[in-house]
Design a protein around this motif. Structure first.
Motif, PDB file in Angstrom:
ATOM      1  N   GLY A  54      13.482-120.463  51.031  1.00 10.04           N
ATOM      2  CA  GLY A  54      14.772-119.860  51.316  1.00 10.04           C
ATOM      3  C   GLY A  54      15.287-120.149  52.714  1.00 10.04           C
ATOM      4  N   TYR A  55      14.609-121.047  53.445  1.00  9.91           N
ATOM      5  CA  TYR A  55      14.995-121.318  54.830  1.00  9.91           C
ATOM      6  C   TYR A  55      16.364-122.001  54.915  1.00  9.91           C
ATOM      7  CZ  TYR A  55      14.947-123.374  59.504  1.00  9.91           C
ATOM      8  OH  TYR A  55      15.287-123.760  60.776  1.00  9.91           O
ATOM      9  N   ASP A  56      16.640-122.947  54.011  1.00  6.77           N
ATOM     10  CA  ASP A  56      17.903-123.701  54.083  1.00  6.77           C
ATOM     11  C   ASP A  56      19.111-122.780  53.923  1.00  6.77           C
ATOM     12  OD1 ASP A  56      16.509-126.038  54.465  1.00  6.77           O
ATOM     13  OD2 ASP A  56      16.485-126.583  52.338  1.00  6.77           O
ATOM     14  N   ALA A  57      19.048-121.865  52.956  1.00  8.77           N
ATOM     15  CA  ALA A  57      20.160-120.934  52.753  1.00  8.77           C
ATOM     16  C   ALA A  57      20.307-120.008  53.956  1.00  8.77           C
ATOM     17  CB  ALA A  57      19.938-120.124  51.475  1.00  8.77           C
ATOM     18  N   TRP A  58      19.190-119.551  54.497  1.00 13.07           N
ATOM     19  CA  TRP A  58      19.235-118.688  55.689  1.00 13.07           C
ATOM     20  C   TRP A  58      19.836-119.434  56.870  1.00 13.07           C
ATOM     21  CZ3 TRP A  58      16.733-119.425  60.385  1.00 13.07           C
ATOM     22  CH2 TRP A  58      16.773-118.345  61.269  1.00 13.07           C
ATOM     23  N   LYS A  59      19.493-120.706  57.014  1.00 11.73           N
ATOM     24  CA  LYS A  59      19.984-121.498  58.131  1.00 11.73           C
ATOM     25  C   LYS A  59      21.490-121.665  58.067  1.00 11.73           C
ATOM     26  CE  LYS A  59      19.191-123.974  61.816  1.00 11.73           C
ATOM     27  NZ  LYS A  59      18.697-123.322  63.060  1.00 11.73           N
ATOM     28  N   VAL A  60      22.016-121.909  56.876  1.00 10.60           N
ATOM     29  CA  VAL A  60      23.463-122.053  56.723  1.00 10.60           C
ATOM     30  C   VAL A  60      24.177-120.768  57.119  1.00 10.60           C
ATOM     31  CG1 VAL A  60      25.308-122.372  55.039  1.00 10.60           C
ATOM     32  CG2 VAL A  60      23.266-123.823  54.940  1.00 10.60           C
ATOM     33  N   GLU A  61      23.649-119.645  56.691  1.00 10.05           N
ATOM     34  CA  GLU A  61      24.268-118.356  56.994  1.00 10.05           C
ATOM     35  C   GLU A  61      24.223-118.053  58.489  1.00 10.05           C
ATOM     36  OE1 GLU A  61      23.773-113.611  55.818  1.00 10.05           O
ATOM     37  OE2 GLU A  61      22.636-115.172  54.772  1.00 10.05           O
ATOM     38  N   THR A  62      23.081-118.268  59.118  1.00  9.98           N
ATOM     39  CA  THR A  62      22.954-117.958  60.538  1.00  9.98           C
ATOM     40  C   THR A  62      23.741-118.935  61.407  1.00  9.98           C
ATOM     41  OG1 THR A  62      20.864-119.208  60.579  1.00  9.98           O
ATOM     42  CG2 THR A  62      20.736-116.820  60.324  1.00  9.98           C
TER      43      THR A  62
ATOM     44  N   ALA B 217      33.088-101.166  67.038  1.00  6.99           N
ATOM     45  CA  ALA B 217      32.818-102.597  67.017  1.00  6.99           C
ATOM     46  C   ALA B 217      32.073-102.963  65.735  1.00  6.99           C
ATOM     47  CB  ALA B 217      31.985-102.998  68.234  1.00  6.99           C
ATOM     48  N   SER B 218      32.378-104.140  65.231  1.00  8.58           N
ATOM     49  CA  SER B 218      31.741-104.583  63.997  1.00  8.58           C
ATOM     50  C   SER B 218      30.323-105.051  64.293  1.00  8.58           C
ATOM     51  CB  SER B 218      32.548-105.733  63.372  1.00  8.58           C
ATOM     52  OG  SER B 218      33.861-105.321  63.087  1.00  8.58           O
ATOM     53  N   PRO B 219      29.309-104.374  63.759  1.00  4.91           N
ATOM     54  CA  PRO B 219      27.941-104.815  64.018  1.00  4.91           C
ATOM     55  C   PRO B 219      27.643-106.109  63.285  1.00  4.91           C
ATOM     56  CG  PRO B 219      27.940-103.041  62.432  1.00  4.91           C
ATOM     57  CD  PRO B 219      29.361-103.199  62.901  1.00  4.91           C
ATOM     58  N   LEU B 220      26.991-107.021  63.972  1.00  4.12           N
ATOM     59  CA  LEU B 220      26.615-108.285  63.372  1.00  4.12           C
ATOM     60  C   LEU B 220      25.244-108.132  62.722  1.00  4.12           C
ATOM     61  CD1 LEU B 220      27.003-111.255  62.840  1.00  4.12           C
ATOM     62  CD2 LEU B 220      26.124-111.744  65.121  1.00  4.12           C
ATOM     63  N   GLN B 221      25.215-108.148  61.421  1.00  9.74           N
ATOM     64  CA  GLN B 221      23.963-107.981  60.692  1.00  9.74           C
ATOM     65  C   GLN B 221      23.244-109.326  60.640  1.00  9.74           C
ATOM     66  OE1 GLN B 221      22.804-105.157  59.829  1.00  9.74           O
ATOM     67  NE2 GLN B 221      24.604-103.909  60.224  1.00  9.74           N
ATOM     68  N   TRP B 222      22.304-109.488  61.546  1.00 10.22           N
ATOM     69  CA  TRP B 222      21.573-110.749  61.646  1.00 10.22           C
ATOM     70  C   TRP B 222      20.312-110.668  60.797  1.00 10.22           C
ATOM     71  CZ3 TRP B 222      22.960-115.097  64.502  1.00 10.22           C
ATOM     72  CH2 TRP B 222      21.994-116.102  64.584  1.00 10.22           C
ATOM     73  N   LYS B 223      20.217-111.535  59.807  1.00  9.92           N
ATOM     74  CA  LYS B 223      19.063-111.526  58.919  1.00  9.92           C
ATOM     75  C   LYS B 223      17.903-112.271  59.574  1.00  9.92           C
ATOM     76  CE  LYS B 223      19.526-112.394  54.635  1.00  9.92           C
ATOM     77  NZ  LYS B 223      19.850-113.071  53.363  1.00  9.92           N
ATOM     78  N   GLU B 224      16.737-111.689  59.472  1.00 10.28           N
ATOM     79  CA  GLU B 224      15.560-112.339  60.025  1.00 10.28           C
ATOM     80  C   GLU B 224      15.198-113.571  59.202  1.00 10.28           C
ATOM     81  OE1 GLU B 224      12.238-109.830  60.537  1.00 10.28           O
ATOM     82  OE2 GLU B 224      13.252-108.458  61.926  1.00 10.28           O
ATOM     83  N   GLU B 225      14.537-114.520  59.862  1.00 10.08           N
ATOM     84  CA  GLU B 225      14.107-115.731  59.179  1.00 10.08           C
ATOM     85  C   GLU B 225      13.122-115.371  58.071  1.00 10.08           C
ATOM     86  OE1 GLU B 225      12.994-119.508  61.390  1.00 10.08           O
ATOM     87  OE2 GLU B 225      11.036-118.847  60.673  1.00 10.08           O
ATOM     88  N   PRO B 226      13.217-116.033  56.917  1.00  8.13           N
ATOM     89  CA  PRO B 226      12.272-115.749  55.830  1.00  8.13           C
ATOM     90  C   PRO B 226      10.828-115.956  56.272  1.00  8.13           C
ATOM     91  CG  PRO B 226      14.091-117.100  55.046  1.00  8.13           C
ATOM     92  CD  PRO B 226      14.218-117.042  56.536  1.00  8.13           C
ATOM     93  N   GLN B 227       9.929-115.244  55.659  1.00  8.00           N
ATOM     94  CA  GLN B 227       8.522-115.318  56.019  1.00  8.00           C
ATOM     95  C   GLN B 227       7.848-116.548  55.418  1.00  8.00           C
ATOM     96  OE1 GLN B 227       7.360-111.151  54.849  1.00  8.00           O
ATOM     97  NE2 GLN B 227       6.156-111.351  56.708  1.00  8.00           N
ATOM     98  N   LEU B 228       6.845-117.037  56.115  1.00 11.19           N
ATOM     99  CA  LEU B 228       5.994-118.084  55.571  1.00 11.19           C
ATOM    100  C   LEU B 228       5.084-117.490  54.509  1.00 11.19           C
ATOM    101  CD1 LEU B 228       4.866-119.839  58.880  1.00 11.19           C
ATOM    102  CD2 LEU B 228       6.527-120.728  57.244  1.00 11.19           C
TER     103      LEU B 228
END
Length: 245
Positions: free
Chosen positions: A80-88, A174-185
Motif C-alpha cells: 500500500g506504499y504507492d497509494a500512500w505516497k500519492v496521497e501524501t 483552522a482545518s486540521p491536516l490529517q496526515w496518514k502514517e506510512e503503512p507498516q512493513l
C-alpha cells in the motif's frame, strides 16, 4: 539473528509485528513503524553532516555508511506504499503553498505536538507526545491568584487588547491536516531488512542510528576536522613488533 521470543511475538493475521510486544531483549519493545523512523534519522544525520567540511574524514565515513543504510531501507516498501505516497505528495504540495493554513492533528487530548520537517526532498511529520501525568504532582509556578478582574470601565490599553483578541481567529477554526502514517512493513519485510543491515533487530538499528545522530552534534562542537593543538609524535602510531631476526 532473530531471537526465539521475537519469532513467537504476538502478530496480527496479516503477519504484521504487533507494536509494543517483547522483542526478546530486555527493555526493548517492537517499534510501531521502524522504516519511517530510520528514514527520518538517517536523513537528519546526512543533513547535519553537510555542516562539516567535505575534506573531513569523519563526514566521509559516516556519510558513506549512512547513505548505504538509507538506500537499503528505501529499497523495501510496505504494501500500500504507492497509494500512500500519492496521497501524501498531494498534501505536501498543498502544505508548501499554504503552510499556515493547516495544523497537524495529533489525535490526543493531552497537548501532544506535531510538526512538519523537510529534509532535502523528504517531508516528515514528527510527533512529540506528552506523557500523561497527575496535575496534582505538578510543581507550582509561583503565579499568584489575583482573583476576578477589576470592576468598572476599562482603560484604553485594556480596550485595545480586547479588540485584538476579538479579531484574532480561533485556532480551532483552522482545518486540521490529517496526515496518514506510512503503512507498516510486514513481518517478513522486517526480517529481510534486519538481514540486509546485519546489525541485529530493527529496534537495535534504530537505537544505534539515534546514537549516531547525537554523536554528529558532539563531533561538530569539537570541530574534529581541525588540526590538533598538540601535534602527535612521529612514532605515535608505530607499534612494537617482534624482531624477526
Amino acid at each position: 539473528m532473530r531471537t526465539t521470543l521475537r519469532l513467537l511475538a504476538n502478530i496480527r493475521p496479516a503477519r504484521y509485528l504487533e507494536p509494543g510486544t517483547p522483542t526478546g531483549l530486555t527493555g526493548l519493545w517492537t517499534h510501531n513503524n521502524p522504516r519511517s523512523a530510520l528514514l527520518y534519522i538517517y536523513s537528519n544525520t546526512l543533513e547535519k553532516l553537510r555542516s562539516f567540511p567535505e575534506s573531513s574524514l569523519y563526514r566521509q565515513s559516516v556519510e558513506s555508511l549512512t547513505k548505504h543504510r538509507l538506500a537499503v531501507v528505501e529499497s523495501i516498501t510496505p504494501p500500500g506504499y504507492d497509494a500512500w505516497k500519492v496521497e501524501t505528495n498531494e498534501l505536501s504540495r498543498i502544505l508548501d503553498l499554504n503552510p499556515e493554513g493547516f495544523r497537524v492533528s495529533s489525535g490526543r487530548v493531552d497537548g501532544s505536538e506535531a510538526s512538519f520537517i523537510k529534509l532535502g526532498n523528504k517531508t516528515f511529520v514528527v510527533r512529540k507526545e506528552h506523557e500523561e501525568g497527575d496535575v496534582r504532582l505538578e510543581e507550582w509556578d509561583g503565579e499568584a491568584d489575583e482573583g476576578p478582574g477589576a470592576e468598572g470601565l476599562r482603560s484604553q490599553e485594556e480596550r485595545a487588547n480586547l479588540l485584538v483578541l476579538a479579531e484574532r481567529k480561533d485556532l480551532r477554526d483552522a482545518s486540521p491536516l490529517q496526515w496518514k502514517e506510512e503503512p507498516q512493513l510486514t513481518a517478513d519485510q522486517v526480517s529481510e531488512l534486519e538481514t540486509r543491515l546485519g546489525a541485529g533487530l530493527i529496534e537495535e538499528v534504530i537505537q544505534v542510528a539515534e546514537g549516531e545522530l547525537q554523536l554528529v552534534d558532539t563531533m561538530f562542537r569539537a570541530r574534529v576536522w581541525e588540526e590538533l593543538d598538540e601535534k602527535a609524535r612521529d612514532d605515535q602510531w608505530t607499534y612494537s613488533e617482534r624482531d624477526s631476526q
